[in-house]
Design a protein around this motif. Sequence first.
Motif, mmCIF file in Angstrom:
data_model
loop_
_atom_site.group_PDB
_atom_site.id
_atom_site.type_symbol
_atom_site.label_atom_id
_atom_site.label_comp_id
_atom_site.label_asym_id
_atom_site.label_seq_id
_atom_site.Cartn_x
_atom_site.Cartn_y
_atom_site.Cartn_z
ATOM 1 N N GLN A 60 0.828 -1.205 0.000
ATOM 2 C CA GLN A 60 0.000 0.000 0.000
ATOM 3 C C GLN A 60 0.863 1.256 0.000
ATOM 4 O OE1 GLN A 60 -3.103 0.062 2.949
ATOM 5 N NE2 GLN A 60 -3.845 -1.969 2.426
ATOM 6 N N LYS A 61 1.920 1.235 0.785
ATOM 7 C CA LYS A 61 2.837 2.375 0.857
ATOM 8 C C LYS A 61 3.438 2.659 -0.517
ATOM 9 C CE LYS A 61 6.847 4.012 3.546
ATOM 10 N NZ LYS A 61 7.862 4.186 2.490
ATOM 11 N N ARG A 62 3.842 1.599 -1.193
ATOM 12 C CA ARG A 62 4.455 1.766 -2.513
ATOM 13 C C ARG A 62 3.452 2.309 -3.520
ATOM 14 N NH1 ARG A 62 7.615 -2.919 -6.038
ATOM 15 N NH2 ARG A 62 7.624 -1.787 -8.005
ATOM 16 N N ILE A 64 0.803 4.134 -2.967
ATOM 17 C CA ILE A 64 0.515 5.536 -2.645
ATOM 18 C C ILE A 64 1.672 6.437 -3.054
ATOM 19 C CG2 ILE A 64 0.152 7.162 -0.743
ATOM 20 C CD1 ILE A 64 -1.392 4.879 0.686
ATOM 21 N N GLU A 65 2.886 6.030 -2.732
ATOM 22 C CA GLU A 65 4.056 6.867 -3.019
ATOM 23 C C GLU A 65 4.303 7.009 -4.518
ATOM 24 O OE1 GLU A 65 7.280 5.140 -0.853
ATOM 25 O OE2 GLU A 65 6.746 6.151 1.030
ATOM 26 N N GLU A 66 4.081 5.944 -5.269
ATOM 27 C CA GLU A 66 4.341 6.004 -6.710
ATOM 28 C C GLU A 66 3.229 6.732 -7.464
ATOM 29 O OE1 GLU A 66 5.174 2.107 -8.181
ATOM 30 O OE2 GLU A 66 7.062 1.940 -7.081
ATOM 31 N N GLY A 67 2.039 6.765 -6.897
ATOM 32 C CA GLY A 67 0.940 7.528 -7.486
ATOM 33 C C GLY A 67 0.666 7.162 -8.931
ATOM 34 N N LYS A 68 0.615 8.168 -9.796
ATOM 35 C CA LYS A 68 0.305 7.948 -11.215
ATOM 36 C C LYS A 68 1.382 7.126 -11.928
ATOM 37 C CE LYS A 68 -2.456 12.145 -11.760
ATOM 38 N NZ LYS A 68 -2.596 13.441 -12.491
ATOM 39 N N ASP A 69 2.571 7.068 -11.354
ATOM 40 C CA ASP A 69 3.663 6.317 -11.974
ATOM 41 C C ASP A 69 3.636 4.836 -11.623
ATOM 42 O OD1 ASP A 69 4.739 8.614 -13.162
ATOM 43 O OD2 ASP A 69 5.841 9.121 -11.330
ATOM 44 N N CYS A 70 2.748 4.450 -10.723
ATOM 45 C CA CYS A 70 2.671 3.043 -10.329
ATOM 46 C C CYS A 70 2.058 2.213 -11.450
ATOM 47 C CB CYS A 70 1.833 2.894 -9.054
ATOM 48 S SG CYS A 70 1.788 1.207 -8.414
ATOM 49 N N LEU A 71 2.724 1.119 -11.798
ATOM 50 C CA LEU A 71 2.246 0.261 -12.880
ATOM 51 C C LEU A 71 1.245 -0.792 -12.414
ATOM 52 C CD1 LEU A 71 5.529 -0.337 -14.932
ATOM 53 C CD2 LEU A 71 3.695 1.308 -15.351
ATOM 54 N N ALA A 72 0.959 -0.827 -11.112
ATOM 55 C CA ALA A 72 0.028 -1.832 -10.597
ATOM 56 C C ALA A 72 -1.385 -1.556 -11.101
ATOM 57 C CB ALA A 72 0.048 -1.841 -9.078
ATOM 58 N N ASP A 73 -2.052 -2.626 -11.508
ATOM 59 C CA ASP A 73 -3.433 -2.526 -11.978
ATOM 60 C C ASP A 73 -4.417 -3.024 -10.924
ATOM 61 O OD1 ASP A 73 -2.896 -1.723 -14.776
ATOM 62 O OD2 ASP A 73 -1.929 -3.688 -14.878
ATOM 63 N N MET A 91 -7.849 4.927 -3.309
ATOM 64 C CA MET A 91 -6.873 4.236 -4.151
ATOM 65 C C MET A 91 -7.488 3.293 -5.180
ATOM 66 S SD MET A 91 -4.374 5.817 -3.079
ATOM 67 C CE MET A 91 -3.236 5.045 -4.216
ATOM 68 N N PHE A 92 -8.817 3.121 -5.179
ATOM 69 C CA PHE A 92 -9.465 2.245 -6.150
ATOM 70 C C PHE A 92 -10.340 3.052 -7.100
ATOM 71 C CE2 PHE A 92 -9.222 -1.006 -2.577
ATOM 72 C CZ PHE A 92 -8.229 -1.760 -3.168
ATOM 73 N N GLN A 93 -10.654 2.444 -8.229
ATOM 74 C CA GLN A 93 -11.661 2.977 -9.137
ATOM 75 C C GLN A 93 -12.707 1.902 -9.390
ATOM 76 O OE1 GLN A 93 -10.694 3.164 -13.456
ATOM 77 N NE2 GLN A 93 -8.570 2.703 -12.825
#
Length: 337
Positions: A60-62, A64-73, A91-93
Amino acid sequence: MRKIIVVLAILLNFAGISFANEVNIFSARHYDSDVQLYEKFTAKTGIKVNVVSGKDKALQKRIIEEGKDCLADLYITADAGRLGAFQAKGMFQKAGSSTLKKAIPSNFRSPYWYGIAKRARVIYYDPSRTTPPSNLSYEDLADSKYKGKVVIRKSSNVYNQSLVASLIANNGKKKTAEWAKGMVNNMARKPKGNDRAQILAVAAGEADYAVANTYYIALMLSGKKGAEQQAAAKKVKPFFPNQDGRGTHMNISGGGVLKHAPNKDNAVKLLEFLLTKEAQQHIVNNTFEYPMIEGVQPNELIAQFGLNFKQDLKTKVSKYGKNQSSALKIMTEAGWE
């Protein structure tokens, strides 16, 4: 195979590379069988699945910190409270999937995350020494007649927090606070160990009743945890509480599409796949959870204890996250270590 997938996913993330025909999962579930399931999804769809596994707080920390740059789907974890707390951080859509809505009962999902398997938190006993009342409830365990007879995990355990959160939803904070004090008074020992440790305590005669999730006894009976734990598991039985009332407390494993998911459509497809009969059979036969959909039976190691117990379908699991902070406060104020 799992290590290869995880390393590849990390390297791709560092490189800032994302491919259209893939889906990236951050998962706090620690089952190799999940990776095998994702491989089945890839074989069916051609969509590559990259998995980064870790503990909830770190993942979760990662994210949040990576924000728009996070590649997690997708973020996948066990416990509705964890999903609800992450949802509260925005953090979800919404997946926008009619398939998910149709497959998952409304109390086991929210507009932002979706249950993929069910878990029951029950009471264990040794039938050679103890005969629980047929109407035994979670609330009853706080009665003084059970003084020195109950074992349960620490207040920091998220499964306990969700159980207490459900009690708050049904009984209110005041009554739940009184219940927590009664539970502390009735503990046979200070809380320690995991769920299997509570079951082992009953098998060893250290307590009459233990609170733990159902899949743990199946895991022990399977022999995967060794002959000693298998023998201990054969001594005890699970009791499904609150059958005269709302039913046994249910929790979930589940997942949600992340807010900045670069591959949303593939993430939704994977969630939908996890609710198919094939995937559900794979889950119940490897993790010993209960199926989320109709038409799939639990693994026989769980099914032997009964299939028709009354589940709590009244309490929406989305309330666990909303009440979790209050639950922890109530437990700690009661002296629940």
